[in-house]
Design an enzyme around this catalytic site. Structure first.
Site, PDB file in Angstrom:
ATOM      1  N   LYS A  51     -90.165 -13.061  -6.882  1.00 23.87           N
ATOM      2  CA  LYS A  51     -89.280 -12.040  -6.303  1.00 23.87           C
ATOM      3  C   LYS A  51     -88.482 -11.348  -7.418  1.00 23.87           C
ATOM      4  CE  LYS A  51     -89.173 -14.518  -1.974  1.00 23.87           C
ATOM      5  NZ  LYS A  51     -88.568 -15.570  -1.152  1.00 23.87           N
ATOM      6  N   GLN A  95     -83.248 -19.217  -0.515  1.00 22.64           N
ATOM      7  CA  GLN A  95     -84.623 -19.713  -0.478  1.00 22.64           C
ATOM      8  C   GLN A  95     -84.690 -21.025   0.300  1.00 22.64           C
ATOM      9  OE1 GLN A  95     -87.350 -18.026  -1.912  1.00 22.64           O
ATOM     10  NE2 GLN A  95     -88.509 -19.536  -0.776  1.00 22.64           N
ATOM     11  N   ASP A 118     -83.975 -10.975   4.817  1.00 22.12           N
ATOM     12  CA  ASP A 118     -84.977 -11.917   5.332  1.00 22.12           C
ATOM     13  C   ASP A 118     -85.092 -11.816   6.854  1.00 22.12           C
ATOM     14  OD1 ASP A 118     -86.454 -13.370   3.556  1.00 22.12           O
ATOM     15  OD2 ASP A 118     -85.010 -15.006   3.342  1.00 22.12           O
TER      16      ASP A 118
END
Ligand code: NDP
Length: 294
Positions: A51, A95, A118
């Site tokens: 990312k 994460q 997200d």
């Protein structure tokens, strides 16, 4: 049989993202993504690295917070609050999976929904369920839908079977594909570990999407002739012949399934690169909203 090249499609999307980042920069805004990693899970580290690398490639601002597995929930939420208040940051993600002592829901709830790229915050989940066009949608489902659109595979009226009901993939993907409009209007069945006659249910699909985390689970008898198969699974299996001693495979037994398909994604180079491309797009969208250009 068409092999759906997720890497090529993602590259095209990323090229458009790079242009939009450059345009935003001329207006004085640089899209910024903050990734918070707790602990040293190797797979999570690899995802965070990719990312970060993509942010660099697109000219975006990228911040990484690497915290020890022992970090307290209060300290983790404090960092999220700091990122919420940071005007250089437009997207925040933590994460997963975090260590067991962290309440993941509480951490996600602490993220400003406007920066929840997200799409895991309850407000964005609700907006997706309501069909609001300004919802941040989770990146993997968004990537699957975009793959279908870019490949010219019609979802309207199609029987779609999604294997897996997680909040990261299966459930939001079902909501997305049943929405009215482009890339939606599908008749969606969601199957899971308690589904009876799983192979038969999957066999009814015009489009079968596997997201269960079980290597080679979807066999030839799960798939009808001419179906489209999207393999979301990423599973590491031992492979003494590979230089690393292991390799990544999907949830679909590709070699036996592919000959029956109208189109199929490989693993790797299928859904994976699309997930990152969608994360970049969501972050750019957030920046556009903060900049007032969207
Ligand atoms: P979860 O473990 O959260 O969910 C798995 C789902 O699959 C559950 O709904 C579970 O059912 C169902 N399931 C598990 N085993 C079976 C089985 N034998 N038969 C039927 N259903 C089963 O996984 P995720 O959704 O997070 O991830 C799924 C896969 O997708 C993983 O391989 C993951 O690595 C990959 N992934 C890939 C991404 C990408 O970018 N390509 C991004 C995110 C995930 P139940 O609910 O009944 O337990």
């Amino acid at each position: 049989m068409q092999l759906i090249d997720g890497t090529a499609i993602a590259q095209k999307i990323n090229a458009a993202s790079r242009e939009e980042v450059a345009r935003l920069k001329t207006l004085g805004f640089t899209p910024g993504l903050a990734v918070v990693l707790v602990g040293d899970d190797p797979a999570s580290r690899a995802y965070v690295r990719s990312k970060d690398k993509m942010c660099q490639e697109l000219g975006m601002h990228s911040v990484k917070h690497e915290l020890p597995a022992s970090v307290s929930q209060a300290d983790l939420i404090h960092i999220v609050h700091q990122l919420n208040a940071d005007p250089a940051i437009h997207g925040i993600l933590v994460q997963s999976p975090p260590p067991a002592h962290i309440n993941e829901r509480a951490v996600v709830d602490a993220i400003d929904p406007r920066k929840d790229v997200d799409g895991f915050h309850p407000l964005n989940v609700a907006k997706l369920a309501l069909g609001d066009s300004d919802a941040f949608v989770p990146c993997t489902p968004l990537g699957c839908q975009r793959l279908l659109i870019e490949t010219g595979i019609e979802t309207a009226g199609a029987n779609v079977v999604i294997l897996g009901r997680s909040m990261i993939v299966g459930k939001p993907l079902a909501l997305l594909l049943m929405q009215k409009g482009k890339g939606g209007d599908a008749t969606v069945t969601v199957a899971h570990s308690r589904t009876r006659n799983l192979a038969d249910v999957c066999h009814s699909a015009d489009i079968l999407i596997a997201a269960i985390g079980q290597p080679y689970f979807v066999k030839e008898n799960f798939v009808r002739e001419g179906a489209v198969v999207i393999d979301v699974g990423i599973n590491r299996i031992d492979d003494p012949a590979s230089p690393k001693g292991s390799r990544l495979v999907g949830d679909v037994a590709f070699d036996e399934v592919a000959p029956k398909c109208r189109a199929i994604t490989p693993v790797p180079r299928g859904v994976g690169p699309m997930t990152i491309a969608m994360l970049m797009q969501n972050t750019i969208t957030s920046c556009q909203r903060f900049a007032g250009t969207r």
